[in-house]
Design a protein around this motif. Structure first.
Motif, mmCIF file in Angstrom:
data_model
loop_
_atom_site.group_PDB
_atom_site.id
_atom_site.type_symbol
_atom_site.label_atom_id
_atom_site.label_comp_id
_atom_site.label_asym_id
_atom_site.label_seq_id
_atom_site.Cartn_x
_atom_site.Cartn_y
_atom_site.Cartn_z
ATOM 1 N N VAL A 64 0.841 -1.205 0.000
ATOM 2 C CA VAL A 64 0.000 0.000 0.000
ATOM 3 C C VAL A 64 0.876 1.256 0.000
ATOM 4 O O VAL A 64 0.624 2.200 -0.751
ATOM 5 C CB VAL A 64 -0.964 -0.006 1.213
ATOM 6 C CG1 VAL A 64 -1.583 1.354 1.434
ATOM 7 C CG2 VAL A 64 -2.052 -1.045 1.010
ATOM 8 N N LEU A 65 1.920 1.257 0.844
ATOM 9 C CA LEU A 65 2.818 2.417 0.897
ATOM 10 C C LEU A 65 3.527 2.637 -0.442
ATOM 11 O O LEU A 65 3.649 3.777 -0.897
ATOM 12 C CB LEU A 65 3.848 2.243 2.017
ATOM 13 C CG LEU A 65 3.288 2.318 3.436
ATOM 14 C CD1 LEU A 65 4.363 1.960 4.451
ATOM 15 C CD2 LEU A 65 2.713 3.694 3.717
ATOM 16 N N GLU A 66 3.953 1.547 -1.049
ATOM 17 C CA GLU A 66 4.608 1.654 -2.355
ATOM 18 C C GLU A 66 3.644 2.218 -3.401
ATOM 19 O O GLU A 66 4.005 3.093 -4.195
ATOM 20 C CB GLU A 66 5.123 0.281 -2.793
ATOM 21 C CG GLU A 66 5.893 0.316 -4.090
ATOM 22 C CD GLU A 66 6.391 -1.065 -4.493
ATOM 23 O OE1 GLU A 66 6.610 -1.261 -5.704
ATOM 24 O OE2 GLU A 66 6.549 -1.936 -3.617
ATOM 25 N N LEU A 67 2.401 1.729 -3.386
ATOM 26 C CA LEU A 67 1.397 2.233 -4.327
ATOM 27 C C LEU A 67 1.075 3.707 -4.067
ATOM 28 O O LEU A 67 0.865 4.477 -5.008
ATOM 29 C CB LEU A 67 0.131 1.384 -4.262
ATOM 30 C CG LEU A 67 0.258 -0.030 -4.825
ATOM 31 C CD1 LEU A 67 -0.984 -0.842 -4.500
ATOM 32 C CD2 LEU A 67 0.522 -0.003 -6.315
ATOM 33 N N GLN A 68 1.049 4.111 -2.787
ATOM 34 C CA GLN A 68 0.810 5.518 -2.458
ATOM 35 C C GLN A 68 1.923 6.394 -3.012
ATOM 36 O O GLN A 68 1.667 7.452 -3.585
ATOM 37 C CB GLN A 68 0.706 5.714 -0.941
ATOM 38 C CG GLN A 68 -0.613 5.297 -0.359
ATOM 39 C CD GLN A 68 -0.663 5.467 1.140
ATOM 40 O OE1 GLN A 68 0.355 5.502 1.824
ATOM 41 N NE2 GLN A 68 -1.874 5.555 1.679
ATOM 42 N N HIS A 69 3.181 5.925 -2.848
ATOM 43 C CA HIS A 69 4.307 6.704 -3.375
ATOM 44 C C HIS A 69 4.252 6.777 -4.899
ATOM 45 O O HIS A 69 4.521 7.834 -5.484
ATOM 46 C CB HIS A 69 5.635 6.103 -2.911
ATOM 47 C CG HIS A 69 5.868 6.231 -1.438
ATOM 48 N ND1 HIS A 69 5.870 7.437 -0.783
ATOM 49 C CD2 HIS A 69 6.094 5.294 -0.491
ATOM 50 C CE1 HIS A 69 6.098 7.253 0.497
ATOM 51 N NE2 HIS A 69 6.225 5.956 0.712
ATOM 52 N N THR A 70 3.891 5.675 -5.518
ATOM 53 C CA THR A 70 3.766 5.655 -6.977
ATOM 54 C C THR A 70 2.678 6.622 -7.424
ATOM 55 O O THR A 70 2.863 7.375 -8.391
ATOM 56 C CB THR A 70 3.443 4.228 -7.462
ATOM 57 O OG1 THR A 70 4.469 3.346 -7.038
ATOM 58 C CG2 THR A 70 3.320 4.172 -8.970
ATOM 59 N N LEU A 71 1.546 6.632 -6.718
ATOM 60 C CA LEU A 71 0.450 7.548 -7.042
ATOM 61 C C LEU A 71 0.888 9.009 -6.874
ATOM 62 O O LEU A 71 0.591 9.852 -7.722
ATOM 63 C CB LEU A 71 -0.761 7.249 -6.164
ATOM 64 C CG LEU A 71 -1.995 8.122 -6.397
ATOM 65 C CD1 LEU A 71 -2.497 7.974 -7.829
ATOM 66 C CD2 LEU A 71 -3.085 7.757 -5.411
ATOM 67 N N GLU A 72 1.615 9.286 -5.794
ATOM 68 C CA GLU A 72 2.118 10.648 -5.572
ATOM 69 C C GLU A 72 3.055 11.052 -6.707
ATOM 70 O O GLU A 72 2.975 12.185 -7.214
ATOM 71 C CB GLU A 72 2.858 10.737 -4.232
ATOM 72 C CG GLU A 72 1.945 10.670 -3.028
ATOM 73 C CD GLU A 72 2.714 10.534 -1.716
ATOM 74 O OE1 GLU A 72 3.957 10.452 -1.734
ATOM 75 O OE2 GLU A 72 2.038 10.510 -0.671
ATOM 76 N N ASP A 73 3.947 10.145 -7.109
ATOM 77 C CA ASP A 73 4.876 10.436 -8.210
ATOM 78 C C ASP A 73 4.121 10.681 -9.511
ATOM 79 O O ASP A 73 4.433 11.620 -10.256
ATOM 80 C CB ASP A 73 5.873 9.281 -8.396
ATOM 81 C CG ASP A 73 6.839 9.147 -7.224
ATOM 82 O OD1 ASP A 73 6.946 10.108 -6.427
ATOM 83 O OD2 ASP A 73 7.475 8.082 -7.101
ATOM 84 N N LEU A 74 3.131 9.841 -9.790
ATOM 85 C CA LEU A 74 2.347 10.014 -11.015
ATOM 86 C C LEU A 74 1.550 11.315 -10.990
ATOM 87 O O LEU A 74 1.457 12.010 -12.007
ATOM 88 C CB LEU A 74 1.401 8.825 -11.217
ATOM 89 C CG LEU A 74 2.054 7.508 -11.626
ATOM 90 C CD1 LEU A 74 1.044 6.383 -11.591
ATOM 91 C CD2 LEU A 74 2.696 7.620 -12.996
ATOM 92 N N SER A 75 0.998 11.651 -9.840
ATOM 93 C CA SER A 75 0.242 12.893 -9.707
ATOM 94 C C SER A 75 1.149 14.104 -9.938
ATOM 95 O O SER A 75 0.771 15.047 -10.638
ATOM 96 C CB SER A 75 -0.398 12.954 -8.320
ATOM 97 O OG SER A 75 -1.141 14.137 -8.191
ATOM 98 N N ALA A 76 2.338 14.055 -9.360
ATOM 99 C CA ALA A 76 3.309 15.145 -9.571
ATOM 100 C C ALA A 76 3.697 15.224 -11.043
ATOM 101 O O ALA A 76 3.826 16.330 -11.601
ATOM 102 C CB ALA A 76 4.542 14.928 -8.696
ATOM 103 N N ARG A 77 3.866 14.085 -11.681
ATOM 104 C CA ARG A 77 4.229 14.059 -13.110
ATOM 105 C C ARG A 77 3.095 14.640 -13.956
ATOM 106 O O ARG A 77 3.349 15.398 -14.894
ATOM 107 C CB ARG A 77 4.529 12.616 -13.526
ATOM 108 C CG ARG A 77 4.859 12.447 -14.978
ATOM 109 C CD ARG A 77 6.209 13.009 -15.308
ATOM 110 N NE ARG A 77 6.495 12.778 -16.708
ATOM 111 C CZ ARG A 77 6.955 13.692 -17.541
ATOM 112 N NH1 ARG A 77 7.235 14.899 -17.114
ATOM 113 N NH2 ARG A 77 7.154 13.398 -18.798
#
Length: 121
Positions: free
Chosen positions: A66-79
């Motif tokens: 879940v934490l990894e997916l949250q970080h991935t989502l944050e990165d994608l949102s920033a992108r």
């Protein structure tokens, strides 16, 4: 069950402690064997501990996922935000360049029509 197998079963679970020196066993009290009981409790605890360990490992794995997916989502949102900004910037530049090209074309004699027939069309 005959008497000897019943005694064997009792012997596995209980310890006979004699209160008197009689041979008919009428005054004996049966107490649970501490080793047997302790072994059973330890086995039950180990089973519970093993189940808890498996559950704990699964929970830990899921939390990490879940934490990894949250970080991935944050990165994608920033992108996505960065791409939107870049898109707006490029649109603005394209408008400026389009206006500049129009101005150059209107100021240049190459793009001016000198023929009266071309002006009518």
């Amino acid at each position: 069950m005959d008497g000897s197998s019943q005694e064997e079963e009792e012997d596995r679970t209980f310890t006979n402690i004699s209160l008197a020196d009689d041979t008919d066993h009428s005054s004996r009290i049966l107490y649970p064997r501490p080793k047997s009981l302790l072994r059973k409790m330890m086995n039950a605890d180990m089973d519970v501990d093993a189940e808890n360990q498996v559950e704990l490992e699964e929970k830990t794995r899921l939390i990490n996922q879940v934490l990894e997916l949250q970080h991935t989502l944050e990165d994608l949102s920033a992108r996505v935000d960065a791409v939107k900004e870049e898109n707006l910037k490029l649109k603005s530049e394209n408008q400026v360049l389009g206006q500049y090209i129009e101005n150059l074309m209107s100021a240049s004699s190459v793009f001016q029509t000198t023929d009266t027939k071309s002006k009518r069309k």
